[in-house]
Structures are given as C-alpha cells and as structure tokens.
Design a protein around this motif. Structure first.
Motif, PDB file in Angstrom:
ATOM      1  N   CYS A 178       0.843  -1.184   0.000  1.00  0.00           N
ATOM      2  CA  CYS A 178       0.000   0.000   0.000  1.00  0.00           C
ATOM      3  C   CYS A 178       0.885   1.244   0.000  1.00  0.00           C
ATOM      4  O   CYS A 178       1.845   1.327   0.769  1.00  0.00           O
ATOM      5  CB  CYS A 178      -0.905   0.000   1.235  1.00  0.00           C
ATOM      6  N   GLY A 208       0.063   3.855   1.187  1.00  0.00           N
ATOM      7  CA  GLY A 208      -0.205   4.511   2.466  1.00  0.00           C
ATOM      8  C   GLY A 208       0.852   4.216   3.511  1.00  0.00           C
ATOM      9  O   GLY A 208       0.908   4.851   4.561  1.00  0.00           O
ATOM     10  N   THR A 209       1.729   3.240   3.225  1.00  0.00           N
ATOM     11  CA  THR A 209       2.819   2.946   4.155  1.00  0.00           C
ATOM     12  C   THR A 209       3.993   3.898   3.956  1.00  0.00           C
ATOM     13  O   THR A 209       4.918   3.911   4.760  1.00  0.00           O
ATOM     14  CB  THR A 209       3.309   1.491   3.987  1.00  0.00           C
ATOM     15  N   CYS A 248      -1.408   3.680   6.581  1.00  0.00           N
ATOM     16  CA  CYS A 248      -1.752   2.268   6.426  1.00  0.00           C
ATOM     17  C   CYS A 248      -0.703   1.424   7.146  1.00  0.00           C
ATOM     18  O   CYS A 248       0.498   1.644   6.987  1.00  0.00           O
ATOM     19  CB  CYS A 248      -1.799   1.891   4.951  1.00  0.00           C
ATOM     20  N   ASP A 249      -1.181   0.470   7.920  1.00  0.00           N
ATOM     21  CA  ASP A 249      -0.274  -0.414   8.650  1.00  0.00           C
ATOM     22  C   ASP A 249      -0.196  -1.814   8.048  1.00  0.00           C
ATOM     23  O   ASP A 249       0.423  -2.704   8.638  1.00  0.00           O
ATOM     24  CB  ASP A 249      -0.725  -0.528  10.111  1.00  0.00           C
ATOM     25  N   ASN A 250      -0.845  -2.028   6.891  1.00  0.00           N
ATOM     26  CA  ASN A 250      -0.806  -3.350   6.277  1.00  0.00           C
ATOM     27  C   ASN A 250       0.619  -3.705   5.880  1.00  0.00           C
ATOM     28  O   ASN A 250       1.405  -2.848   5.470  1.00  0.00           O
ATOM     29  CB  ASN A 250      -1.690  -3.412   5.033  1.00  0.00           C
ATOM     30  N   GLU A 256      -9.630  -5.170  -1.601  1.00  0.00           N
ATOM     31  CA  GLU A 256      -9.246  -4.606  -0.303  1.00  0.00           C
ATOM     32  C   GLU A 256      -8.422  -5.652   0.432  1.00  0.00           C
ATOM     33  O   GLU A 256      -8.861  -6.770   0.659  1.00  0.00           O
ATOM     34  CB  GLU A 256     -10.477  -4.251   0.523  1.00  0.00           C
ATOM     35  N   GLU A 290      -6.843  -6.450   3.890  1.00  0.00           N
ATOM     36  CA  GLU A 290      -6.865  -6.127   5.307  1.00  0.00           C
ATOM     37  C   GLU A 290      -5.918  -7.060   6.022  1.00  0.00           C
ATOM     38  O   GLU A 290      -5.499  -8.076   5.471  1.00  0.00           O
ATOM     39  CB  GLU A 290      -8.303  -6.272   5.835  1.00  0.00           C
TER      40      GLU A 290
END
Length: 172
Positions: A5, A7-8, A19-21, A165, A167
């Motif tokens: 992601c 978002g990391t 994002c922590d995935n 998605e 998760e």
C-alpha cells in the motif's frame, strides 16, 4: 515480488503512515483472487442470491415510485391552486408569498426524491441485466477457467473486479 500500500509511505502523507498493512506476496494474492473469481464464475447463483436478498430487504421500488409520482402531482396542483387563488383575489399577497414558497419547496423536495427513486430503479434493472450476462458468460467459460492463460485471466479479472481490499486478516 510484493504488493504494498502506498499509504505505508510516510513521506507521501506529511510524514505520517496512513496504512499499517504489511506487504503481500503477489503470487499468493493473485492466486487467492483468481480462485475467488473462479468460484464466482462457477457458481453465479451466489451473486444472484446475494442481490435478491438485498433487494428483498429494500422497499418495493415500483410502489414507492408511484407514490412519489402522485405526491409530485399533488404538489404541482397545490402550486397552481395558490396561483389561481391569488390571481382571483381570494388571498392577499401577504398570505400568498409564504404559502407559495412552502409549496414550491415541497414540490422541489418531492421531485428530487422521485428522481432518486427513478435512478435507483434504473440501477436495479441494469444490475439484473448484468447478472443475466454474468450467468451467460460464466456458462461459456466455466470449463476453461483452469486452463486460461495469463492474458485471459487478466481480462476476466479486469471485467469482474472493481477493486480489492487487503486487510490484515483477509482479502476482499
């Protein structure tokens, strides 16, 4: 290779990760997604049953639309009667202005609700058509899913999936 992601990347979001995935291996995720799509194509009734369950839970769309149509017509008649009453001198300007304002606002609200109802009905019809096409498509390719090459798989996935998605505990 791994999917990750964006978002990391803290630098993209003002120094904060959103994002922590963790990263996911592409081969594992690709296989999981392909298996889910194959299951759907082998059993298109699963999607149809879910759609029908959701449709049964909602209001009867055509009855609601007819009711809204009647309400819009009543609001139009109210506006016309107010205009006629004012023009015939039955009510004064001071009585007319607030009444016509309320009547027009109500008419506008009802027209908006009717337009939304009609759009929702059109969406339902389009979805029903899509479900029928999916069943036909699934019947045609069901036997060839296991032997599909990479390009065929990619086209099927692009057609069947809007987004994925990831998760921490599952992939949807």
């Amino acid at each position: 290779a791994y999917y990750r992601c964006v978002g990391t990347d803290a630098y993209r979001f003002g120094g904060q990760r959103i994002c922590d995935n963790k990263q996911v291996r592409t081969d594992k995720l690709d296989d999981a997604v392909w298996q889910d799509v194959c299951e759907l194509l082998r059993n298109p009734n699963l999607l149809k049953e879910e759609y029908e369950r959701r449709l049964a839970a909602s209001d009867e769309p055509s009855a609601h639309g007819r009711s809204l149509t009647r309400q819009v017509e009543q609001s139009r008649q109210t506006v016309n009667r107010l205009i006629d009453a004012y023009s015939d001198g039955v009510i004064s300007r001071e009585e007319f202005d607030p009444r016509i304002e309320r009547a027009r606002a109500q008419l506008s609200q009802r027209q908006s609700a009717l337009a939304q109802s009609q759009a929702a009905e059109a969406d339902r019809e389009a979805l029903q058509d899509s479900l029928q096409c999916l069943e036909s498509f699934a019947t045609q390719i069901a036997g060839n899913l296991d032997t599909a090459d990479w390009n065929t798989r990619r086209e099927i996935l692009r057609t069947a999936i809007d987004h994925i998605e990831v998760e921490p505990a599952q992939v949807r």
